[in-house]
Scaffold this motif. Structure first.
Motif, PDB file in Angstrom:
ATOM      1  N   ILE A 111    -104.052   5.501  31.143  1.00  0.00           N
ATOM      2  CA  ILE A 111    -103.577   4.995  32.426  1.00  0.00           C
ATOM      3  C   ILE A 111    -102.184   4.393  32.315  1.00  0.00           C
ATOM      4  N   THR A 112    -101.923   3.632  31.261  1.00  0.00           N
ATOM      5  CA  THR A 112    -100.614   2.991  31.111  1.00  0.00           C
ATOM      6  C   THR A 112     -99.475   4.003  31.014  1.00  0.00           C
ATOM      7  N   PRO A 113     -99.549   5.012  30.126  1.00  0.00           N
ATOM      8  CA  PRO A 113     -98.476   6.013  30.096  1.00  0.00           C
ATOM      9  C   PRO A 113     -98.381   6.837  31.380  1.00  0.00           C
ATOM     10  N   VAL A 114     -99.524   7.020  32.083  1.00  0.00           N
ATOM     11  CA  VAL A 114     -99.491   7.735  33.359  1.00  0.00           C
ATOM     12  C   VAL A 114     -98.636   6.974  34.369  1.00  0.00           C
ATOM     13  N   HIS A 115     -98.843   5.665  34.455  1.00  0.00           N
ATOM     14  CA  HIS A 115     -98.058   4.862  35.397  1.00  0.00           C
ATOM     15  C   HIS A 115     -96.601   4.773  34.958  1.00  0.00           C
ATOM     16  N   ALA A 116     -96.365   4.766  33.655  1.00  0.00           N
ATOM     17  CA  ALA A 116     -94.980   4.769  33.167  1.00  0.00           C
ATOM     18  C   ALA A 116     -94.277   6.069  33.546  1.00  0.00           C
ATOM     19  N   THR A 117     -95.006   7.173  33.452  1.00  0.00           N
ATOM     20  CA  THR A 117     -94.448   8.465  33.864  1.00  0.00           C
ATOM     21  C   THR A 117     -94.132   8.465  35.350  1.00  0.00           C
ATOM     22  N   PHE A 118     -95.040   7.893  36.135  1.00  0.00           N
ATOM     23  CA  PHE A 118     -94.810   7.779  37.581  1.00  0.00           C
ATOM     24  C   PHE A 118     -93.505   7.036  37.864  1.00  0.00           C
ATOM     25  N   SER A 119     -93.300   5.893  37.199  1.00  0.00           N
ATOM     26  CA  SER A 119     -92.099   5.083  37.435  1.00  0.00           C
ATOM     27  C   SER A 119     -90.835   5.834  37.019  1.00  0.00           C
ATOM     28  N   ALA A 120     -90.930   6.556  35.901  1.00  0.00           N
ATOM     29  CA  ALA A 120     -89.768   7.311  35.434  1.00  0.00           C
ATOM     30  C   ALA A 120     -89.400   8.414  36.411  1.00  0.00           C
ATOM     31  N   LEU A 121     -90.403   9.107  36.945  1.00  0.00           N
ATOM     32  CA  LEU A 121     -90.132  10.194  37.882  1.00  0.00           C
ATOM     33  C   LEU A 121     -89.680   9.674  39.243  1.00  0.00           C
ATOM     34  N   VAL A 122     -90.046   8.428  39.579  1.00  0.00           N
ATOM     35  CA  VAL A 122     -89.508   7.810  40.794  1.00  0.00           C
ATOM     36  C   VAL A 122     -87.987   7.706  40.696  1.00  0.00           C
TER      37      VAL A 122
END
Length: 222
Positions: A109-120
């Motif tokens: 979950i943590t890297p998933v949310h980090a990926t989300f923020s990066a793609l934002v």
């Protein structure tokens, strides 16, 4: 793409700041009931629904960009659609990440949310560049549709494989039900209130922030 495109959508709709604020309220109005319902749908049909829900969110962006010029009513309707698909996709994707973390036995979950923020960041810069070139407003959202379609097929295929492999494993439903009932109402309400505050803060930053910054830039140029 959403946050960086709001100033242009406002211009297309020809609405004031007050009217834009009213329209943005419909995002939350659409998201809350969708979040309540989608959990039951995932339990009923499976986590593969996360793929189509993600694709529906990207298509909602196309609808808003296509109809924003009609006026405030169309903008509010489009915002409701975006909110509903966004809330549903958010719950579905977090459920998918939680299941993946449970299956893998390591942090997911943590890297998933980090990926989300990066793609934002990537999407914001991309949308800002495309809008500054006065390209069609549908173009940024069209790119999201293409990416979401690819993700949809990958999610559906992977989730169905996992479901098939779990189908032969017995599940102790009685234990699961008993465990669920031990959760106190106070804890559920507390977590819900915390999530509501986080959702409101995130929505304000992503929705109102870009519009306000756009006004500041225009004032400076004038």
């Amino acid at each position: 793409m959403w946050g960086a495109s709001i100033p242009r959508l406002r211009d297309l709709a020809g609405v004031s700041d007050l009217e834009l604020g009213v329209a943005l309220l419909f995002v939350g109005a659409g998201a809350l009931p969708a979040m309540f319902v989608v959990g039951r749908l995932l339990d009923r049909f499976g986590l593969w629904l996360a793929g189509p829900l993600l694709l529906s969110l990207s298509l909602a962006g196309i609808v808003v960009a296509s109809t924003a010029g009609v006026g405030l009513g169309a903008l509010c309707a489009g915002m409701t659609l975006v909110g509903a698909t966004s809330g549903a996709a958010d719950v579905a994707l977090n459920s998918l990440a939680g299941r993946a973390e449970q299956s893998a036995g390591r942090p997911i979950i943590t890297p998933v949310h980090a990926t989300f923020s990066a793609l934002v960041v990537v999407a914001t810069l991309t949308a800002g560049t495309l809008n500054s070139l006065a390209l069609p407003p549908l173009l940024p959202f069209g790119l999201v549709v293409v990416a979401s379609a690819a993700a949809c097929f990958a999610i559906v295929g992977s989730a169905r494989k996992v479901t098939a492999s779990l189908g032969s494993t017995p599940v102790d439903n009685a234990e699961s039900t008993s465990s669920t009932r031990t959760l106190s109402v106070a804890l559920i309400l507390g977590l819900g209130a915390l999530e509501a505050l986080a959702f409101a803060s995130e929505n304000a930053h992503r929705s109102y922030g870009p519009a306000a910054k756009s006004d500041d830039c225009r004032t400076a140029l004038e």
